[in-house]
Design an enzyme around this catalytic site. Structure first.
Site, PDB file in Angstrom:
ATOM      1  N   GLU A 113      62.076  40.070  53.417  1.00 12.38           N
ATOM      2  CA  GLU A 113      63.011  39.614  53.867  1.00 12.38           C
ATOM      3  C   GLU A 113      64.077  41.138  53.772  1.00 12.38           C
ATOM      4  O   GLU A 113      63.766  42.000  53.348  1.00 12.38           O
ATOM      5  CB  GLU A 113      63.728  38.547  53.119  1.00 12.38           C
ATOM      6  N   HIS A 231      75.154  33.072  55.484  1.00 12.34           N
ATOM      7  CA  HIS A 231      73.920  33.465  55.940  1.00 12.34           C
ATOM      8  C   HIS A 231      74.102  33.453  57.134  1.00 12.34           C
ATOM      9  O   HIS A 231      74.899  32.977  58.125  1.00 12.34           O
ATOM     10  CB  HIS A 231      72.977  32.229  55.704  1.00 12.34           C
ATOM     11  N   ARG A 277      72.319  41.308  54.309  1.00 14.39           N
ATOM     12  CA  ARG A 277      72.951  40.003  54.850  1.00 14.39           C
ATOM     13  C   ARG A 277      74.519  40.070  55.204  1.00 14.39           C
ATOM     14  O   ARG A 277      74.977  39.517  56.192  1.00 14.39           O
ATOM     15  CB  ARG A 277      72.858  38.641  53.966  1.00 14.39           C
ATOM     16  N   HIS A 336      76.484  29.989  52.498  1.00 17.66           N
ATOM     17  CA  HIS A 336      75.133  29.632  52.110  1.00 17.66           C
ATOM     18  C   HIS A 336      74.938  29.774  50.432  1.00 17.66           C
ATOM     19  O   HIS A 336      74.049  28.893  49.892  1.00 17.66           O
ATOM     20  CB  HIS A 336      73.920  30.719  52.748  1.00 17.66           C
ATOM     21  N   ARG A 371      73.850  39.376  47.231  1.00 23.72           N
ATOM     22  CA  ARG A 371      72.653  38.560  46.651  1.00 23.72           C
ATOM     23  C   ARG A 371      71.510  39.276  47.513  1.00 23.72           C
ATOM     24  O   ARG A 371      71.527  39.094  48.770  1.00 23.72           O
ATOM     25  CB  ARG A 371      72.479  37.357  46.799  1.00 23.72           C
TER      26      ARG A 371
END
Length: 515
Positions: A113, A231, A277, A336, A371
């Site tokens: 990811e 997100h 992100r 998110h 994060r």
């Protein structure tokens, strides 16, 4: 006063249940607002668990990626605890029955990811890691003789003695519509996040930051509440909550494209579709605002394998009339995950005696300003285990004469009214979402305070309003842009990283003006 419990865990997601299981054989009571296994965010987690279990990976590499993603605000000691505990956490979950995806030789099948330098995401049944972990933990918790499960109990506030020590909770038994007090020697908050405060979210709407609010009212320090992760690839199909198109799709090679099919992420970051992100979310929002649209194209990368590889995303797409095997998926940013939370030490202590926190409600220091993908499930397991280890043999005594704040009893013991919650969610989405300014935040705070003064304010709405104002006030205080927090009036990032910390006086009164 209900029967006392030695240790009380508020919340029955992955963090709460794992902590309870690891406390064995010490008795523990778990309170959950909904039937066990329902209504929380844990079961919705698609990506998996980040852990250095691959042959080409090490905890040091995982540590470096975690530090880099957090934009200067990750606590190195907390990150070291997290990454070093990763392999053991995966093995422990496997022993509990979690069916992690494995290769033919029995090794873990790993995915990648954003912002990870290695394939290190451990999946379960494709994109159903959270659900698979929850099923295993629920089964184990129901069979555990040391765990008392109390379902459909909503916690409204904490009981405090005259010295400010926590000694239990004020709660509502939903079935009886009755308030009650439950005494306890130690409280562990595992109440999850707050995406439900926003109009567009991947979280259950019930995730409104109530744990954050009651901890703040008790005098706990709330750290970095402004850092809400959006997100970048929620499915833009008009559903509430918005279904998530897991980041693992981009890890498998899916591309973000505009309406003309042009891949655009390399315009924004050298890592392209696997950029951090916050970068991807702002890029998607920019493309949408420019009228070019944003779509996740998995036709070539996943194609015919979609139903088996990503069953949750596939089902959501098909329900909306989209076949992701042949058609790019429309996406938009959605609230998110909350990186901020109740400040804790490495064993979950909050600074308020008798109160600990674990999971998304806690700020352990591992996430910083942004994060790293799939570190959240790992955090719940690793730090839940540490709390259990610290409490298992502790000498705990509940304080006498702990009581709930008097102002709580003036509020109806009910959830937030739908109309008021709708106004709040719209105000947060407009003024305190992906891009913020002093003016937008001031408008959001004005709406929050207007709702707080309304006659129909309930205990549920009160806690939601406190959590929302904590986010907005933290965002006002942070006059820079860093990680998930972007101020269009302060687009620069300060050279010296700093934390935002907010604390009430522990009296249980309204937070009022934030310093």
């Amino acid at each position: 006063m209900a029967k006392p419990s030695d240790i009380l865990i508020i919340g029955a997601g992955i963090a709460g249940l794992y902590t309870a299981l690891k406390l064995a054989p010490r008795p523990v009571t778990v309170l959950t607002a909904r039937p066990l296994g329902e209504g929380g965010s844990s079961a919705w987690a698609q990506g998996g668990l980040a852990a250095a279990v691959g042959p080409d990976d090490t905890p040091n590499l995982h540590f470096a990626d975690t530090m880099e993603a957090g934009a200067g605000l990750v606590d190195p000691a907390a990150a070291r605890v997290l990454v070093d505990g990763g392999p053991a956490a995966v093995e422990d979950l496997a022993r509990l029955g979690v069916p992690f995806d494995r290769a033919a030789d029995g090794s873990f099948r790993l995915g990648r990811e954003a912002a990870h330098c290695r394939d290190r995401i451990v999946h379960a049944t494709g994109d159903q890691a959270g659900a698979a972990i929850m099923r295993a933990l629920v089964k184990a918790a129901r069979a555990a003789g040391h765990i008392a499960l109390r379902e459909r109990i909503v916690v409204e506030d904490l009981l405090l003695d005259q010295e400010g020590r926590v000694g239990g909770v004020l709660a509502v038994d939903i079935a009886r519509s009755e308030r009650m007090e439950i005494a306890a020697a130690e409280i562990v908050l595992a109440t999850g996040g707050l995406g439900g405060l926003y109009a567009v979210t991947t979280n259950p709407v019930q995730a409104q930051g109530h744990g954050l609010a009651i901890a703040a009212r008790a005098g706990a320090v709330v750290r970095d509440p402004e850092f809400v992760q959006f997100h970048p690839t929620a499915l833009d199909i008009g559903a509430d909550p918005a279904p998530l198109a897991t980041e693992a799709l981009r890890g498998a090679g899916a591309r973000l494209v505009d309406r003309q099919g042009r891949a655009f992420m390399t315009d924004y970051h050298r890592a392209g579709d696997l950029a951090p992100r916050d970068v991807v979310a702002r890029a998607v929002e920019a493309e949408r605002k420019a009228g070019r649209g944003a779509f996740l194209d998995a036709r070539e990368a996943v194609g015919a394998a979609f139903p088996e590889a990503f069953p949750t995303v596939f089902a959501a797409c098909r329900k909306a009339g989209i076949d992701p095997r042949t058609t790019p998926m429309p996406v938009a940013p959605a609230a998110h995950y909350h990186m901020g939370g109740v400040k804790t030490d490495l064993d979950g202590r909050t600074g308020v005696e008798g109160l600990r926190a674990v999971g998304e409600v806690a700020s352990t220091g591992v996430h910083g300003a942004n994060r790293l993908a799939s570190n959240s499930l790992l955090e719940a397991i690793v730090f839940g285990g540490r709390i259990a280890d610290d409490l298992r043999e502790a000498d705990l005594r509940a304080p006498r004469r702990a009581a709930a704040p008097a102002d709580r009893f003036a509020l109806a013991p009910k959830p937030a009214p739908a109309a008021a919650l709708g106004v709040l969610r719209a105000a947060m989405a407009e003024g305190c979402a992906l891009i913020r300014s002093k003016q937008s935040l001031a408008r959001a705070i004005e709406t929050i305070r207007r709702l707080d003064e309304a006659a129909e304010t309930t205990s549920g709405l009160k806690n939601a309003l406190i959590a929302a104002e904590l986010i907005a006030q933290g965002a006002l205080m942070r006059e820079e842009s860093r990680g998930a927090h972007f101020r269009e009036d302060f687009p620069q990032t300060e050279k010296e990283p700093f934390h935002t910390e907010i604390a009430a006086d522990g009296s249980g009164a309204d937070l009022g003006e934030t310093p």
